[in-house]
Design a protein around this motif. Structure first.
Motif, PDB file in Angstrom:
ATOM      1  N   MET A 119      28.160  41.766  55.273  1.00 24.92           N
ATOM      2  CA  MET A 119      29.481  41.150  55.160  1.00 24.92           C
ATOM      3  C   MET A 119      30.296  41.869  54.090  1.00 24.92           C
ATOM      4  SD  MET A 119      30.555  37.299  53.892  1.00 24.92           S
ATOM      5  CE  MET A 119      29.372  36.496  54.964  1.00 24.92           C
ATOM      6  N   SER A 120      31.535  42.174  54.381  1.00 23.13           N
ATOM      7  CA  SER A 120      32.426  42.784  53.395  1.00 23.13           C
ATOM      8  C   SER A 120      33.358  41.716  52.837  1.00 23.13           C
ATOM      9  CB  SER A 120      33.235  43.915  54.029  1.00 23.13           C
ATOM     10  OG  SER A 120      34.018  43.436  55.098  1.00 23.13           O
ATOM     11  N   VAL A 121      33.474  41.708  51.498  1.00 20.31           N
ATOM     12  CA  VAL A 121      34.261  40.704  50.796  1.00 20.31           C
ATOM     13  C   VAL A 121      35.333  41.398  49.976  1.00 20.31           C
ATOM     14  CG1 VAL A 121      34.198  38.858  49.075  1.00 20.31           C
ATOM     15  CG2 VAL A 121      32.280  39.152  50.671  1.00 20.31           C
ATOM     16  N   GLY A 122      36.564  40.919  50.087  1.00 22.57           N
ATOM     17  CA  GLY A 122      37.637  41.397  49.237  1.00 22.57           C
ATOM     18  C   GLY A 122      37.864  40.425  48.097  1.00 22.57           C
ATOM     19  N   LEU A 123      37.808  40.923  46.871  1.00 23.71           N
ATOM     20  CA  LEU A 123      37.946  40.087  45.679  1.00 23.71           C
ATOM     21  C   LEU A 123      39.168  40.533  44.884  1.00 23.71           C
ATOM     22  CD1 LEU A 123      34.499  39.377  43.980  1.00 23.71           C
ATOM     23  CD2 LEU A 123      36.516  37.954  43.777  1.00 23.71           C
ATOM     24  N   ASN A 124      40.000  39.603  44.512  1.00 29.64           N
ATOM     25  CA  ASN A 124      41.151  39.923  43.676  1.00 29.64           C
ATOM     26  C   ASN A 124      40.684  40.104  42.239  1.00 29.64           C
ATOM     27  OD1 ASN A 124      43.594  40.239  42.426  1.00 29.64           O
ATOM     28  ND2 ASN A 124      44.280  38.130  42.742  1.00 29.64           N
ATOM     29  N   ALA A 125      40.670  41.359  41.772  1.00 31.99           N
ATOM     30  CA  ALA A 125      40.208  41.673  40.421  1.00 31.99           C
ATOM     31  C   ALA A 125      41.352  42.124  39.536  1.00 31.99           C
ATOM     32  CB  ALA A 125      39.129  42.756  40.480  1.00 31.99           C
ATOM     33  N   SER A 126      42.583  41.776  39.894  1.00 35.54           N
ATOM     34  CA  SER A 126      43.729  42.255  39.119  1.00 35.54           C
ATOM     35  C   SER A 126      43.740  41.714  37.695  1.00 35.54           C
ATOM     36  CB  SER A 126      45.042  41.902  39.834  1.00 35.54           C
ATOM     37  OG  SER A 126      45.149  40.513  40.055  1.00 35.54           O
ATOM     38  N   ILE A 127      43.069  40.598  37.463  1.00 37.62           N
ATOM     39  CA  ILE A 127      43.026  40.035  36.112  1.00 37.62           C
ATOM     40  C   ILE A 127      42.289  40.947  35.138  1.00 37.62           C
ATOM     41  CG2 ILE A 127      40.856  38.743  36.381  1.00 37.62           C
ATOM     42  CD1 ILE A 127      42.267  36.444  34.852  1.00 37.62           C
ATOM     43  N   LEU A 128      41.468  41.870  35.664  1.00 38.16           N
ATOM     44  CA  LEU A 128      40.712  42.774  34.801  1.00 38.16           C
ATOM     45  C   LEU A 128      41.584  43.882  34.221  1.00 38.16           C
ATOM     46  CD1 LEU A 128      37.330  43.072  36.743  1.00 38.16           C
ATOM     47  CD2 LEU A 128      37.907  41.608  34.795  1.00 38.16           C
ATOM     48  N   ARG A 129      42.867  43.915  34.578  1.00 35.97           N
ATOM     49  CA  ARG A 129      43.773  44.855  33.918  1.00 35.97           C
ATOM     50  C   ARG A 129      43.989  44.443  32.463  1.00 35.97           C
ATOM     51  NH1 ARG A 129      48.548  44.548  38.357  1.00 35.97           N
ATOM     52  NH2 ARG A 129      48.188  42.347  37.857  1.00 35.97           N
ATOM     53  N   ALA A 130      43.887  43.152  32.185  1.00 41.86           N
ATOM     54  CA  ALA A 130      44.101  42.631  30.832  1.00 41.86           C
ATOM     55  C   ALA A 130      42.758  42.512  30.107  1.00 41.86           C
ATOM     56  CB  ALA A 130      44.776  41.266  30.918  1.00 41.86           C
TER      57      ALA A 130
END
Length: 378
Positions: free
Chosen positions: A1-12
């Motif tokens: 299974m492929s999962v897309g995770l929003n990791a944009s918070i790791l910019r901060a």
């Protein structure tokens, strides 16, 4: 299974949700059953960002100040990047680890860590609060499953959003391996640089915002005898939050005395050593969906004085020293007891280490992976 995770918070720089995301991704990758793709806000990648984006917090602050409708503009741009990447490499499931899910035409899982935006709306800028309420409500409506860190938050989500209980799954957080008891010799280099001694200071950890109830910690500390304050400075580690002016006057008075020290944001290694070296962690927060510093302190062998409210008892269990978060006198008495009564301190230390062993990121990841399968099968 492929999962897309929003990791944009790791910019901060990483705080609570950032640590959750990083530890979850690392634990999910161990089994090899899932292909996790991370959206960074700029594009998609398979590896966790090694470090926050240099200067991100400063540039983000400038954008909010000078760009009209900055939150909506940024969201529109990121939605386009999100969709462009998925056209090239589709995923079976989208997991949003925060309150702002992107539009996605497929199964979605959402993590709700707390409902701070509901209970403490004044801790958010007005324009940001509008966007949170709009995106969070839409996400809750769309998500096949909603992950929460505690049963307390699960019950709140069901009541506030009218979500059926079967759609909400509790996945308690874990504790990274870097949080463990350390000897005075191991702690000496870091603490000496800060003019601190192992076991010779009190510690508060958390973003400097009203919800964390730092005012009570300062008032309780002022109640301690001068000799104890001289021997045990109060060290505060955390990033400035929204509306810091609410804490400005009490902090200025406390800092002027020289026995309260404001360290600011601490990286992972520094925080782990600060927690292990403290006499105690003071965590009188008014509201928490979990309270990760409590778990990290217990794993480090440091007793915790904490509020007996929200989700905190689910984390600390019988290993916590509970106080009324409005009672600075009782808080001062608790601090004094854990300084002066070595046997009581030792009992809480041992109980905390054992309690922390009940939580792990491997367990959190296993529950999460199971939820992914449920969501795809809906």
């Amino acid at each position: 299974m492929s999962v897309g995770l929003n990791a944009s918070i790791l910019r901060a720089p990483r705080t609570g949700i950032g640590h959750y995301l990083a530890e979850l991704v690392a634990a999910l990758s161990v089994s090899g059953e899932l292909q996790v793709n991370l959206f960074t806000g700029f594009g998609w990648q398979s590896e966790l960002p090694a470090a926050p984006l240099p200067g991100y917090s400063r540039w983000a602050g400038l954008a909010k100040r000078w760009v009209p409708n900055a939150y909506r503009v940024r969201r529109w741009i990121e939605q386009k990047r999100f969709e462009d990447g998925l056209r090239r490499q589709p995923v079976d499931l989208y997991h949003e680890p925060s309150l702002w899910p992107f539009e996605f035409d497929g199964p979605m899982v959402m993590t709700l860590h707390d409902l701070t935006h509901v209970h403490y709306p004044y801790t958010q800028p007005a324009d940001r609060l509008v966007e949170i309420e709009r995106h969070a409500a839409r996400g809750v409506e769309r998500a096949q499953r909603i992950l929460v860190d505690s049963q307390f938050i699960g019950d709140e989500v069901c009541r506030y959003y009218g979500v059926p209980a079967e759609r909400v799954v509790v996945a308690p957080l874990g504790c990274a391996a870097r949080f463990h008891p350390r000897t005075a010799e191991q702690l000496a280099p870091r603490l000496q640089a800060l003019d601190l001694r192992p076991g010779g200071y009190l510690l508060c950890v958390g973003t400097l915002e009203p919800r964390k109830n730092l005012q009570l910690a300062l008032r309780a500390y002022e109640r301690l005898p001068a000799a104890l304050r001289q021997q045990y400075p109060l060290v505060i580690a955390g990033m400035p939050g929204w509306r810091p002016e609410q804490l400005a006057a009490p902090l200025r008075r406390a800092l002027a005395g020289g026995q309260v020290r404001l360290l600011g944001y601490q990286d992972d290694t520094s925080l782990a050593e600060l927690l292990a070296g403290a006499r105690l962690l003071l965590f009188p927060s008014l509201y928490e969906g979990f309270g990760l510093p409590v778990l990290e302190a217990m794993a480090s062998g440091t007793p915790v004085i904490l509020s007996g409210s929200s989700a905190l008892p689910e984390v600390a269990g019988e290993a916590g020293f509970y106080i009324d978060p409005q009672d600075d006198r009782a808080c001062a008495e608790a601090i004094r007891l854990l300084i002066e009564d070595q046997a009581h301190w030792q009992r809480l230390r041992e109980a905390g280490v054992l309690r922390a062993q009940e939580f792990s990121w491997e367990r959190c990841a296993a529950i999460t992976a199971s939820v992914y399968k449920q969501a795809v099968g809906c």
